[in-house]
Enzyme design. Structure first.
Site, mmCIF file in Angstrom:
data_model
loop_
_atom_site.group_PDB
_atom_site.id
_atom_site.type_symbol
_atom_site.label_atom_id
_atom_site.label_comp_id
_atom_site.label_asym_id
_atom_site.label_seq_id
_atom_site.Cartn_x
_atom_site.Cartn_y
_atom_site.Cartn_z
ATOM 1 N N HIS A 98 0.852 -1.195 0.000
ATOM 2 C CA HIS A 98 0.000 0.000 0.000
ATOM 3 C C HIS A 98 0.881 1.234 0.000
ATOM 4 O O HIS A 98 2.083 1.137 0.254
ATOM 5 C CB HIS A 98 -0.978 -0.023 1.179
ATOM 6 N N HIS A 149 1.547 3.978 1.754
ATOM 7 C CA HIS A 149 2.098 4.787 2.848
ATOM 8 C C HIS A 149 3.626 4.880 2.729
ATOM 9 O O HIS A 149 4.296 3.923 2.351
ATOM 10 C CB HIS A 149 1.687 4.209 4.203
ATOM 11 N N ASP A 180 6.155 4.803 4.688
ATOM 12 C CA ASP A 180 7.079 3.867 5.332
ATOM 13 C C ASP A 180 7.087 2.501 4.624
ATOM 14 O O ASP A 180 7.814 1.603 5.029
ATOM 15 C CB ASP A 180 6.755 3.716 6.833
ATOM 16 N N HIS A 181 6.302 2.375 3.562
ATOM 17 C CA HIS A 181 6.301 1.146 2.757
ATOM 18 C C HIS A 181 6.808 1.387 1.345
ATOM 19 O O HIS A 181 7.044 0.440 0.596
ATOM 20 C CB HIS A 181 4.879 0.552 2.687
ATOM 21 N N HIS A 208 -7.189 -1.362 6.038
ATOM 22 C CA HIS A 208 -6.217 -0.342 6.462
ATOM 23 C C HIS A 208 -6.239 0.805 5.450
ATOM 24 O O HIS A 208 -6.288 1.974 5.817
ATOM 25 C CB HIS A 208 -4.846 -0.995 6.573
ATOM 26 N N ASP A 238 0.176 -3.927 6.405
ATOM 27 C CA ASP A 238 -0.449 -3.360 7.610
ATOM 28 C C ASP A 238 -1.870 -3.884 7.806
ATOM 29 O O ASP A 238 -2.710 -3.204 8.399
ATOM 30 C CB ASP A 238 -0.471 -1.827 7.540
ATOM 31 N N HIS A 242 5.306 -4.428 10.552
ATOM 32 C CA HIS A 242 5.710 -3.695 11.762
ATOM 33 C C HIS A 242 5.871 -4.631 12.962
ATOM 34 O O HIS A 242 5.115 -5.588 13.112
ATOM 35 C CB HIS A 242 4.662 -2.648 12.154
HETATM 36 ZN ZN LIG Z 1 0.168 1.787 6.428
#
Ligand SMILES: [Zn+2]
Length: 254
Positions: free
Chosen positions: A56, A58, A60-61, A111, A132, A171
């Site tokens: 996805h 975001h 941090d990905h 998410h 996530d 995570h």
């Molecule tokens: Zn995320």
């Protein structure tokens, strides 16, 4: 030359994992939030990074994708239509081929609206890269483009896999999630045992069998969980989905 599948957790940021899969001299990474950990590993081990799978959008990905693509232009990027850097747009029902593996792509919304999960079968073992969607003892938060009922369906789908399925969330939130799980199920000995084991040690990947014992979001059908959530919310809830949505809301404020 190593002709068995290896799956390595590359720590990134404070509590992310970038999962790196290797087979022979090739590597694939899942959710390249940062470029350096991936570049360092593949260079040290003389691996060719050939694919990146993205769950996805975001940051941090996805934050390392552009730098990795610049350094390794032959690497192909797979992701949903909301990943602008994708070389190949994939979604529910897509199959990715890497070495002799055929990786199934699932649309696991919740998410975010277009969140994807990548499912790889190696002999009798299923490996599920769920971003996530599910965490050990927890699940992802619902972002504005996501929905809690979608997330419930996605977790139910994951829960229909064989119990030895290995789950690779993005995570390490386990210790914090277990504190919430203990708040929901104070008398669950599996949660207490996992909580003392989870302090300052990597807990991933996890198995579906373990999650069925400790993850309250997979336990919303149980009378004890339903009663506890009903009590905490001062509402009488018996539908699994209503309990799930209320539980997700309780976690947001825990
Ligand atoms: Zn995320």
């Amino acid at each position: 030359m190593n002709s068995s599948l290896k799956i390595i957790a590359l720590p990134a940021f404070d509590d992310n994992y970038i999962w790196l899969l290797t087979y022979n001299d090739e590597a694939v990474c899942v959710d390249a939030g940062q470029a350096e950990p991936v570049l360092n590993y593949v260079r040290q081990h003389n691996l060719r990074l050939v694919q990146m799978w993205t769950t996805h959008p975001h940051g941090d990905h996805t934050g390392g994708i552009v730098q990795l693509k610049r350094a390794l232009p032959d690497c192909r990027i797979f992701g949903a239509r909301d990943i602008p850097t994708s070389d190949e747009i994939v979604g529910e029902g897509s199959t990715i081929t890497w070495q002799h593996f055929h990786i199934n792509v699932w649309h696991t919304a919740g998410h975010t609206a277009n969140h994807l999960t990548y499912v790889l079968h190696d002999d009798e073992q299923t490996h599920l890269f769920c971003g996530d969607t599910l965490f050990s003892a927890g699940c992802g938060r619902v972002f504005p483009d996501g929905r809690a009922d979608w997330l419930h369906h996605s977790l139910q789908r994951i829960n229909r896999q064989p119990e030895n399925t290995l789950l690779y969330p993005a995570h390490e939130y386990t210790a914090n999630n277990l504190r919430f799980a203990a708040h929901i199920e104070p008398d669950n000995p599996d949660i207490q045992a996992a909580l003392s084991a989870a302090q300052h040690t990597p807990t991933l990947p996890t198995t579906l069998a373990h999650e069925r014992h400790i993850n309250p979001f997979l336990r919303v059908h149980l009378p004890d969980v339903q009663q506890r959530v009903s009590k905490l919310c001062s509402l009488d809830m018996q539908e699994d989905e209503a309990v799930f949505i209320a539980l997700r809301e309780l976690k947001n404020h825990f």
